[in-house]
Design a protein around this motif. Structure first.
Motif, short mmCIF file in Angstrom:
data_model
loop_
_atom_site.label_atom_id
_atom_site.label_comp_id
_atom_site.label_asym_id
_atom_site.label_seq_id
_atom_site.Cartn_x
_atom_site.Cartn_y
_atom_site.Cartn_z
N GLU A 75 40.79 36.90 46.25
CA GLU A 75 39.42 36.51 45.32
C GLU A 75 38.35 37.07 46.16
O GLU A 75 37.48 37.59 46.28
CB GLU A 75 39.36 34.98 45.45
CG GLU A 75 39.57 34.79 46.62
CD GLU A 75 40.75 34.48 47.22
OE1 GLU A 75 41.01 34.00 48.69
OE2 GLU A 75 41.87 34.34 46.51
N ASN A 76 39.01 37.56 47.45
CA ASN A 76 38.33 38.68 48.39
C ASN A 76 37.53 38.91 47.05
O ASN A 76 38.30 40.36 46.50
CB ASN A 76 38.50 39.61 49.18
CG ASN A 76 39.15 40.00 50.34
OD1 ASN A 76 38.07 41.31 49.90
ND2 ASN A 76 38.36 39.78 51.19
N GLN A 77 36.16 39.77 47.79
CA GLN A 77 35.79 40.35 46.99
C GLN A 77 35.20 41.57 46.98
O GLN A 77 34.70 42.63 45.81
CB GLN A 77 33.36 39.67 47.29
CG GLN A 77 32.37 39.86 47.15
CD GLN A 77 32.88 39.77 44.85
OE1 GLN A 77 32.96 38.41 44.57
NE2 GLN A 77 33.00 41.03 43.85
N ASP A 78 36.15 42.15 48.20
CA ASP A 78 35.37 43.82 48.63
C ASP A 78 36.53 44.10 47.39
O ASP A 78 36.76 45.11 46.76
CB ASP A 78 35.98 43.94 50.23
CG ASP A 78 34.78 43.66 50.85
OD1 ASP A 78 33.64 43.94 50.39
OD2 ASP A 78 34.97 43.24 52.03
N LEU A 79 37.88 43.66 47.99
CA LEU A 79 39.48 44.41 46.77
C LEU A 79 39.04 43.92 45.47
O LEU A 79 39.49 44.28 44.63
CB LEU A 79 39.90 43.01 46.91
CG LEU A 79 42.09 43.27 46.19
CD1 LEU A 79 42.16 44.47 47.08
CD2 LEU A 79 42.69 42.10 47.04
#
Length: 119
Positions: A75-79
């Motif tokens: 759920e990491n935004q960068d990913l």
């Protein structure tokens, strides 16, 4: 396989950063040379790197100690942003985000790669 999140990163010292693009697109590699608490210098090698952000501050006269390092979840935004930029071409590739928060200069290193190894 080594579990990134169980490694004792706190107070290890970042000594060097190398980016290897001799074979761009086929194997982009980022290497962090780190001296761990036991005095052992090891290379943390990130292979098949798709993105990195080296938000580094300089000018502080001190060794660059690591406050913490961990993997971010899916759920990491960068990913999510990297998967979105590739418009479906990476959907079948399992990428991870590795995050280093550095203590001495309040810097952050983020690396999105397929995997890592320690030598």
């Amino acid at each position: 396989m080594i579990n990134f999140n169980t490694i004792e990163w706190h107070d290890a010292v970042l000594k060097e950063i190398f980016i290897d693009r001799k074979n761009p697109g086929d194997n982009d590699t980022l290497v962090l040379n780190i001296e761990f608490q036991d005095g052992c210098l090891k290379s943390v090698i990130f292979e098949d790197v798709y993105w990195s952000c080296l938000n580094l501050n300089f000018g502080v006269i001190a060794e660059e100690a690591i406050l913490e390092a961990y993997t971010g979840g899916k759920e990491n935004q960068d990913l999510k942003t990297i998967y979105g930029k590739w418009k479906g071409h990476l959907d079948d590739i399992d990428l991870n985000i590795y995050i280093f928060n550095l203590n001495s200069t309040d810097s952050v290193i983020k690396i999105i790669a397929k995997n890592f190894d320690i030598l």
